[in-house]
Design a protein around this motif. Structure first.
Motif, PDB file in Angstrom:
ATOM      1  N   ALA A 129      -4.458 -26.516  -5.501  1.00  0.00           N
ATOM      2  CA  ALA A 129      -4.055 -26.385  -4.129  1.00  0.00           C
ATOM      3  C   ALA A 129      -3.467 -25.004  -3.795  1.00  0.00           C
ATOM      4  CB  ALA A 129      -3.017 -27.446  -3.832  1.00  0.00           C
ATOM      5  N   VAL A 130      -3.057 -24.202  -4.799  1.00  0.00           N
ATOM      6  CA  VAL A 130      -2.444 -22.908  -4.446  1.00  0.00           C
ATOM      7  C   VAL A 130      -3.498 -21.966  -3.873  1.00  0.00           C
ATOM      8  CG1 VAL A 130      -1.264 -20.859  -5.344  1.00  0.00           C
ATOM      9  CG2 VAL A 130      -0.627 -23.111  -6.180  1.00  0.00           C
ATOM     10  N   GLY A 131      -4.666 -21.913  -4.532  1.00  0.00           N
ATOM     11  CA  GLY A 131      -5.690 -20.942  -4.146  1.00  0.00           C
ATOM     12  C   GLY A 131      -5.588 -19.710  -5.033  1.00  0.00           C
ATOM     13  N   CYS A 132      -6.135 -18.611  -4.578  1.00  0.00           N
ATOM     14  CA  CYS A 132      -6.151 -17.408  -5.406  1.00  0.00           C
ATOM     15  C   CYS A 132      -5.937 -16.191  -4.503  1.00  0.00           C
ATOM     16  CB  CYS A 132      -7.501 -17.336  -6.121  1.00  0.00           C
ATOM     17  SG  CYS A 132      -7.631 -15.935  -7.223  1.00  0.00           S
ATOM     18  N   PHE A 133      -4.831 -15.487  -4.741  1.00  0.00           N
ATOM     19  CA  PHE A 133      -4.434 -14.403  -3.838  1.00  0.00           C
ATOM     20  C   PHE A 133      -3.987 -13.172  -4.628  1.00  0.00           C
ATOM     21  CE2 PHE A 133      -4.012 -18.254  -1.347  1.00  0.00           C
ATOM     22  CZ  PHE A 133      -4.639 -17.875  -0.167  1.00  0.00           C
ATOM     23  N   GLY A 134      -3.735 -12.103  -3.884  1.00  0.00           N
ATOM     24  CA  GLY A 134      -3.185 -10.879  -4.454  1.00  0.00           C
ATOM     25  C   GLY A 134      -4.128 -10.268  -5.481  1.00  0.00           C
ATOM     26  N   LEU A 157      -7.067 -11.761  -0.226  1.00  0.00           N
ATOM     27  CA  LEU A 157      -6.297 -10.692  -0.861  1.00  0.00           C
ATOM     28  C   LEU A 157      -4.809 -10.882  -0.569  1.00  0.00           C
ATOM     29  CD1 LEU A 157      -6.384  -8.180  -2.598  1.00  0.00           C
ATOM     30  CD2 LEU A 157      -6.705  -6.834  -0.532  1.00  0.00           C
ATOM     31  N   ASN A 158      -4.422 -10.783   0.688  1.00  0.00           N
ATOM     32  CA  ASN A 158      -3.015 -11.014   1.034  1.00  0.00           C
ATOM     33  C   ASN A 158      -2.811 -12.487   1.326  1.00  0.00           C
ATOM     34  OD1 ASN A 158      -3.392  -7.979   2.547  1.00  0.00           O
ATOM     35  ND2 ASN A 158      -1.790  -8.295   1.060  1.00  0.00           N
ATOM     36  N   GLY A 159      -1.763 -13.052   0.741  1.00  0.00           N
ATOM     37  CA  GLY A 159      -1.470 -14.457   0.994  1.00  0.00           C
ATOM     38  C   GLY A 159      -0.999 -14.654   2.421  1.00  0.00           C
ATOM     39  N   GLY A 216      -0.684 -17.047  -6.861  1.00  0.00           N
ATOM     40  CA  GLY A 216      -0.221 -16.216  -5.742  1.00  0.00           C
ATOM     41  C   GLY A 216      -0.247 -14.742  -6.088  1.00  0.00           C
ATOM     42  N   GLY A 217      -0.940 -14.361  -7.185  1.00  0.00           N
ATOM     43  CA  GLY A 217      -1.098 -12.932  -7.528  1.00  0.00           C
ATOM     44  C   GLY A 217       0.019 -12.418  -8.423  1.00  0.00           C
ATOM     45  N   VAL A 218       0.406 -11.196  -8.233  1.00  0.00           N
ATOM     46  CA  VAL A 218       1.473 -10.610  -9.055  1.00  0.00           C
ATOM     47  C   VAL A 218       2.780 -11.365  -8.804  1.00  0.00           C
ATOM     48  CG1 VAL A 218       2.913  -8.552  -9.369  1.00  0.00           C
ATOM     49  CG2 VAL A 218       0.456  -8.305  -9.022  1.00  0.00           C
ATOM     50  N   ARG A 219       3.492 -11.696  -9.884  1.00  0.00           N
ATOM     51  CA  ARG A 219       4.783 -12.391  -9.735  1.00  0.00           C
ATOM     52  C   ARG A 219       5.784 -11.397  -9.162  1.00  0.00           C
ATOM     53  NH1 ARG A 219       6.654 -15.104 -15.187  1.00  0.00           N
ATOM     54  NH2 ARG A 219       4.834 -16.434 -14.791  1.00  0.00           N
ATOM     55  N   ALA A 255       1.531 -16.199   3.566  1.00  0.00           N
ATOM     56  CA  ALA A 255       2.975 -16.000   3.722  1.00  0.00           C
ATOM     57  C   ALA A 255       3.293 -14.512   3.883  1.00  0.00           C
ATOM     58  CB  ALA A 255       3.710 -16.578   2.507  1.00  0.00           C
ATOM     59  N   VAL A 256       2.564 -13.682   3.144  1.00  0.00           N
ATOM     60  CA  VAL A 256       2.806 -12.239   3.183  1.00  0.00           C
ATOM     61  C   VAL A 256       2.310 -11.647   4.509  1.00  0.00           C
ATOM     62  CG1 VAL A 256       2.155 -10.035   2.117  1.00  0.00           C
ATOM     63  CG2 VAL A 256       2.811 -11.970   0.686  1.00  0.00           C
ATOM     64  N   ILE A 257       1.140 -12.090   4.973  1.00  0.00           N
ATOM     65  CA  ILE A 257       0.612 -11.553   6.235  1.00  0.00           C
ATOM     66  C   ILE A 257       1.552 -11.932   7.382  1.00  0.00           C
ATOM     67  CG2 ILE A 257      -1.351 -11.443   7.827  1.00  0.00           C
ATOM     68  CD1 ILE A 257      -3.181 -12.250   5.545  1.00  0.00           C
TER      69      ILE A 257
HETATM   70  N1  COA Z   1       5.330 -14.299  -6.788  1.00  0.00           N
HETATM   71  C1  COA Z   1       6.331 -15.183  -6.983  1.00  0.00           C
HETATM   72  N2  COA Z   1       6.361 -16.426  -6.467  1.00  0.00           N
HETATM   73  C2  COA Z   1       5.301 -16.790  -5.710  1.00  0.00           C
HETATM   74  C3  COA Z   1       4.201 -15.935  -5.448  1.00  0.00           C
HETATM   75  C4  COA Z   1       4.248 -14.624  -6.008  1.00  0.00           C
HETATM   76  N3  COA Z   1       3.268 -13.737  -5.838  1.00  0.00           N
HETATM   77  N4  COA Z   1       3.304 -16.596  -4.679  1.00  0.00           N
HETATM   78  C5  COA Z   1       3.811 -17.825  -4.465  1.00  0.00           C
HETATM   79  N5  COA Z   1       5.027 -17.936  -5.080  1.00  0.00           N
HETATM   80  C6  COA Z   1       5.924 -19.094  -5.087  1.00  0.00           C
HETATM   81  C7  COA Z   1       6.586 -19.324  -3.714  1.00  0.00           C
HETATM   82  O1  COA Z   1       7.710 -18.487  -3.550  1.00  0.00           O
HETATM   83  C8  COA Z   1       6.969 -20.795  -3.821  1.00  0.00           C
HETATM   84  O2  COA Z   1       8.123 -20.898  -4.641  1.00  0.00           O
HETATM   85  P1  COA Z   1       9.240 -22.042  -4.361  1.00  0.00           P
HETATM   86  O3  COA Z   1       8.522 -23.353  -4.557  1.00  0.00           O
HETATM   87  O4  COA Z   1      10.302 -21.760  -5.378  1.00  0.00           O
HETATM   88  O5  COA Z   1       9.664 -21.833  -2.934  1.00  0.00           O
HETATM   89  C9  COA Z   1       5.794 -21.385  -4.630  1.00  0.00           C
HETATM   90  O6  COA Z   1       5.176 -20.263  -5.300  1.00  0.00           O
HETATM   91  C10 COA Z   1       4.742 -22.064  -3.778  1.00  0.00           C
HETATM   92  O7  COA Z   1       4.389 -21.191  -2.693  1.00  0.00           O
HETATM   93  P2  COA Z   1       4.382 -21.702  -1.164  1.00  0.00           P
HETATM   94  O8  COA Z   1       4.269 -20.491  -0.301  1.00  0.00           O
HETATM   95  O9  COA Z   1       5.533 -22.629  -0.909  1.00  0.00           O
HETATM   96  O10 COA Z   1       3.042 -22.584  -1.180  1.00  0.00           O
HETATM   97  P3  COA Z   1       1.801 -22.555  -0.197  1.00  0.00           P
HETATM   98  O11 COA Z   1       0.802 -23.492  -0.778  1.00  0.00           O
HETATM   99  O12 COA Z   1       2.233 -22.743   1.201  1.00  0.00           O
HETATM  100  O13 COA Z   1       1.209 -21.050  -0.292  1.00  0.00           O
HETATM  101  C11 COA Z   1       0.455 -19.017  -1.326  1.00  0.00           C
HETATM  102  C12 COA Z   1       0.809 -20.518  -1.550  1.00  0.00           C
HETATM  103  C13 COA Z   1       0.128 -18.418  -2.690  1.00  0.00           C
HETATM  104  C14 COA Z   1      -0.760 -18.941  -0.407  1.00  0.00           C
HETATM  105  C15 COA Z   1       1.667 -18.292  -0.642  1.00  0.00           C
HETATM  106  O14 COA Z   1       2.824 -18.489  -1.431  1.00  0.00           O
HETATM  107  C16 COA Z   1       1.467 -16.807  -0.505  1.00  0.00           C
HETATM  108  O15 COA Z   1       0.927 -16.360   0.503  1.00  0.00           O
HETATM  109  N6  COA Z   1       1.926 -16.016  -1.529  1.00  0.00           N
HETATM  110  C17 COA Z   1       1.788 -14.569  -1.559  1.00  0.00           C
HETATM  111  C18 COA Z   1       0.429 -14.182  -2.088  1.00  0.00           C
HETATM  112  C19 COA Z   1       0.263 -12.673  -2.054  1.00  0.00           C
HETATM  113  O16 COA Z   1      -0.026 -12.071  -1.032  1.00  0.00           O
HETATM  114  N7  COA Z   1       0.484 -12.062  -3.175  1.00  0.00           N
HETATM  115  C20 COA Z   1       0.415 -10.643  -3.260  1.00  0.00           C
HETATM  116  C21 COA Z   1       1.065 -10.247  -4.547  1.00  0.00           C
HETATM  117  S1  COA Z   1      -0.162  -9.335  -5.512  1.00  0.00           S
END
Ligand code: COA
Length: 277
Positions: A148-153, A175-177, A111-114, A179-181
């Protein structure tokens, strides 16, 4: 249908990609390199901080494989996991610079940067980007996004910098996940729970047809390994995607942001391709 790669934990995925018996894990769980920041926020840390570094041989050639565990903090990169990856990439670059050919593979599930480690994760990701660009001069840097997570951020930028990308239909890349959009733009604009829509925009098949990744393969560990071997054998490409700035900018300039993009329109903008399966 063979053994699912998506269902393997990341340590197993990385190990599977090597020639049997050739692999050593570096800074594994016994090193206890944990995040100092997560416990302060009431989150249990993990003894490898969700990042795997393995050294061994793939198809008889020296290779480093980095893996991110999507099951820990959504594979998000923190200070420690990011530093492990950046240091491993930097050492691989130094090896190549002194004539020791070292191929590089990154198994991305992130999900990119923690978010809990913000700037520290961002800084590490910048080091990762820089090392990948350096490595592109010597060897193909192959990214695998299986799902299954994919690759974002920030790590989707790392994927974009890889000289070759392999994905499955289960993968997502953006780029943007979602959930963020959804949080920033509202559910009417982007519904993160609408799976057909999300995969229609960011899914592996869509990214392949849009020419943003190189190989679309089925979720079969042997098929993925075979594709990886062939991709490494074909050597570094004459130009990487990240060097084709003018091409991608000209496409971006044609995008009409006043209307919601559809999967079909995204494909036709970026020019189609046929799946290799
Ligand atoms: N930092 C911290 N935790 C993150 C994270 C991030 N960047 N991305 C995902 N997680 C965590 C979620 O909070 C969730 O935690 P939980 O199980 O304790 O609730 C877990 O990872 C799984 O994510 P979830 O959203 O439930 O799964 P999903 O399969 O529906 O979606 C993503 C996965 C990555 C697509 C979605 O979490 C997302 O859009 N994340 C943001 C990505 C992003 O835009 N990052 C920009 C930062 S550079």
């Amino acid at each position: 249908m063979g053994r699912s790669f998506v269902e393997m934990p990341v340590r197993q995925r990385c190990q599977f990609l090597f020639d049997e018996g050739s692999v050593t894990e570096l800074l594994g769980c016994e090193a206890q390199l944990t995040s100092p920041w997560l416990p302060k926020q009431g989150i249990v840390s993990q003894s490898d901080d969700g990042a795997i570094v393995m050294l061994g041989k793939i198809d008889g050639q020296r290779a480093v494989v980095l893996g991110i565990e999507g099951g820990f903090q959504g594979g998000a990169i923190g200070e420690v996991s990011g530093a492990k990856m950046a240091a491993a990439l930097d050492l691989a670059l130094q090896d190549n610079q002194r004539g020791v050919k070292t191929q590089v593979v990154i198994v991305l599930e992130t999900g990119g940067v923690r978010l809990q480690e913000a700037n520290l994760g961002l800084a590490a990701i910048a080091d990762i980007h820089s090392a990948i660009i350096g490595l592109n001069d010597y060897v193909p840097v192959v990214g695998i996004v299986a799902g299954a997570v994919g690759c974002f951020g920030g790590m989707s930028i790392a994927a974009g910098l890889c000289s070759k990308l392999i994905v499955t239909r289960e993968a997502r890349l953006g780029l943007n996940g979602p959930a963020v959009i959804e949080q920033e733009a509202g559910i009417a604009e982007y519904d993160a729970s609408d799976r057909p829509f999300i995969w229609g925009i960011t899914g592996g098949e869509q990214r392949y047809r849009s020419n943003l990744v190189d190989h679309l393969v089925e979720d079969d560990a042997n098929v993925i390994k075979q594709q990886l071997v062939e991709t490494l054998q074909s050597g570094k490409p004459p130009t990487t995607r990240s060097e084709q700035i003018d091409h991608y900018l000209s496409i971006l300039n044609q995008v009409d942001t006043s209307v919601q993009a559809t999967p079909t329109q995204v494909c036709s903008d970026l020019a189609g391709g046929e799946a290799d399966e």
